[in-house]
Design a protein around this motif. Structure first.
Motif, short mmCIF file in Angstrom:
data_model
loop_
_atom_site.label_atom_id
_atom_site.label_comp_id
_atom_site.label_asym_id
_atom_site.label_seq_id
_atom_site.Cartn_x
_atom_site.Cartn_y
_atom_site.Cartn_z
N UNK A 188 0.82 -1.22 0.00
CA UNK A 188 0.00 0.00 0.00
C UNK A 188 0.86 1.27 0.00
N UNK A 189 2.05 1.16 -0.57
CA UNK A 189 2.94 2.30 -0.79
C UNK A 189 3.41 2.97 0.50
N UNK A 190 3.45 2.21 1.57
CA UNK A 190 3.98 2.71 2.83
C UNK A 190 5.32 2.02 3.08
N UNK A 191 6.41 2.76 2.90
CA UNK A 191 7.73 2.17 3.01
C UNK A 191 8.28 2.31 4.43
N UNK A 192 8.55 1.17 5.10
CA UNK A 192 9.12 1.25 6.46
C UNK A 192 10.47 1.97 6.45
N UNK A 193 10.58 2.99 7.27
CA UNK A 193 11.81 3.80 7.30
C UNK A 193 12.52 3.77 8.65
N UNK A 194 11.76 3.49 9.71
CA UNK A 194 12.32 3.51 11.06
C UNK A 194 11.66 2.40 11.87
N UNK A 195 12.49 1.62 12.59
CA UNK A 195 11.93 0.51 13.36
C UNK A 195 12.69 0.35 14.67
N UNK A 196 11.95 -0.05 15.70
CA UNK A 196 12.56 -0.31 17.00
C UNK A 196 11.88 -1.51 17.64
N UNK A 197 12.69 -2.47 18.07
CA UNK A 197 12.14 -3.64 18.75
C UNK A 197 11.99 -3.36 20.25
N UNK A 198 10.93 -3.91 20.82
CA UNK A 198 10.64 -3.75 22.25
C UNK A 198 10.84 -5.10 22.93
N UNK A 199 11.74 -5.13 23.93
CA UNK A 199 12.06 -6.35 24.67
C UNK A 199 11.48 -6.26 26.08
N UNK A 200 10.79 -7.30 26.55
CA UNK A 200 10.32 -7.27 27.94
C UNK A 200 11.46 -7.09 28.93
N UNK A 201 12.57 -7.84 28.72
CA UNK A 201 13.76 -7.74 29.57
C UNK A 201 15.01 -7.84 28.70
N UNK A 202 16.16 -7.45 29.27
CA UNK A 202 17.41 -7.52 28.53
C UNK A 202 17.71 -8.94 28.05
N UNK A 203 17.32 -9.92 28.85
CA UNK A 203 17.64 -11.31 28.56
C UNK A 203 16.63 -11.98 27.63
N UNK A 204 15.61 -11.26 27.21
CA UNK A 204 14.55 -11.85 26.39
C UNK A 204 14.50 -11.20 25.01
N UNK A 205 14.01 -11.98 24.04
CA UNK A 205 13.85 -11.45 22.70
C UNK A 205 12.68 -10.48 22.63
N UNK A 206 12.57 -9.72 21.54
CA UNK A 206 11.48 -8.75 21.42
C UNK A 206 10.13 -9.41 21.21
N UNK A 207 9.09 -8.79 21.75
CA UNK A 207 7.73 -9.27 21.51
C UNK A 207 6.88 -8.24 20.77
N UNK A 208 7.38 -7.02 20.70
CA UNK A 208 6.71 -5.94 19.99
C UNK A 208 7.71 -5.18 19.13
N UNK A 209 7.19 -4.44 18.15
CA UNK A 209 8.05 -3.52 17.41
C UNK A 209 7.28 -2.24 17.12
N UNK A 210 8.01 -1.16 17.07
CA UNK A 210 7.49 0.14 16.67
C UNK A 210 8.02 0.44 15.28
N UNK A 211 7.16 0.93 14.40
CA UNK A 211 7.60 1.20 13.03
C UNK A 211 7.02 2.52 12.54
#
Length: 248
Positions: A188-211
Motif C-alpha cells: 500500500x505504498x507505505x515504506x518502512x523507514x524507522x523501526x525499534x524492537x521492544x524487549x520485555x527484559x534484557x535477557x529476552x527477545x522482542x515481543x513488539x516492534x514500533x515502526x
C-alpha cells in the motif's frame, strides 16, 4: 474535576504526563504500555494533522497533545462505549481545542475526512486474527484484541488512503507478525523507514516492534537501539520511566 464526566463503573487513571488523566471502565479493555510507547515514538510538528485509527479510550490522542505540538489530533473508534469515554476524557483534560473523537468504523475514515487529508496516521491494531486464541465475550475486549472490526490489512490500507504523499504512518505491533506488517505496508505504498524492537527484559527477545513508514518513499530502513521495558528485578528501566513521566 466534574464528577458527571465519570459514569458508574468507571474510574479515572493518572497518565503520569502533564497532569493528564483518562476515564476507564471496570471490566472493559484498558490501554497498556504499547499505546504509551507508540505515543512516545510518534513525531509531529505544529502543522501536522494526526488521526489515530481504533483509538479505544483515546489514550494516544490525549498523550500526543502533551508529546507533540500538532495542531489537530483525531481519534476514530467503532465501539460506542469506548468512544464515549474517550470524548469525556478529552473534555476532562480541557483538550477540545486540539483533540477530537469520532465514533465510526475506521474503514470509513477516508469517506468521512477525505483521501490524503492527514500528514500523520497512528495505529495500535488488534494483535490477533479471529483464528487465534479465545475471543472474549466482552465486546470492548474482543474488538481491541482480535481482528473482528478491522484487520491489519484494513488498518494499513486505510492509513495509506488517509495520508498525504510523504506522510508518516506509525504503528506498534507484535513481532510474530512482522513480515505480514511489512509486506502489507509495501503493498500500500507505505515504506518502512524507522523501526525499534521492544524487549520485555534484557535477557529476552522482542515481543513488539514500533515502526514508522512513509508514503511513497524509497527503500531504506533504519533500526533504532532496542527498547527494554523491565530490569532483571522487575522494575521499569530508566528509559521507560522517562517515557512515562516526561514530555518530548
Amino acid at each position: 474535576m466534574k464528577e458527571y464526566l465519570k459514569y458508574p463503573g468507571e474510574h479515572i487513571d493518572d497518565l503520569l504526563c502533564d497532569n493528564l488523566k483518562i476515564i476507564q471502565q471496570d471490566g472493559a479493555y484498558k490501554f497498556a504500555i504499547d499505546s504509551v510507547l507508540l505515543a512516545n515514538f510518534i513525531k509531529a510538528g505544529k502543522n501536522d494533522r494526526i488521526i489515530d485509527l481504533g483509538t479505544g479510550s483515546g489514550v494516544i490522542p490525549i498523550l500526543l497533545c502533551a508529546k507533540t505540538c500538532a495542531k489537530e489530533i483525531i481519534g476514530i473508534e467503532i465501539d460506542e462505549a469506548a468512544c464515549s469515554r474517550a470524548k469525556r476524557s478529552i473534555k476532562m483534560n480541557g483538550l477540545e481545542d486540539r483533540a477530537k473523537i469520532i465514533c465510526a468504523d475506521l474503514k470509513k475514515a477516508p469517506k468521512i475526512f477525505g483521501s490524503e487529508s492527514f500528514t500523520v496516521v497512528s495505529a495500535n491494531p488488534p494483535y490477533m486474527t479471529v483464528d487465534e486464541g479465545k475471543i472474549s465475550p466482552n465486546q470492548s475486549i474482543a474488538i481491541a484484541r482480535h481482528e473482528i472490526a478491522a484487520s491489519l490489512r484494513d488498518v494499513v490500507s486505510t492509513a495509506s488512503n488517509l495520508l498525504t504523499f510523504g506522510g508518516k504512518f506509525y504503528m506498534v505491533y507484535r513481532t510474530v507478525r512482522l513480515v505480514d506488517a511489512i509486506c502489507l505496508m509495501r503493498s500500500f505504498r507505505l515504506e518502512p523507514k524507522l523501526m525499534r524492537f521492544v524487549h520485555p527484559k534484557f535477557s529476552e527477545g522482542p515481543n513488539l516492534f514500533l515502526v514508522m513508514a512513509k508514503k511513497g518513499a524509497s527503500s531504506g530502513l533504519k533500526m533504532l537501539p532496542p527498547l527494554v521495558v523491565y530490569n532483571a528485578d522487575g522494575s521499569y528501566t530508566d528509559e521507560i520511566i522517562k517515557i512515562y513521566f516526561g514530555s518530548q
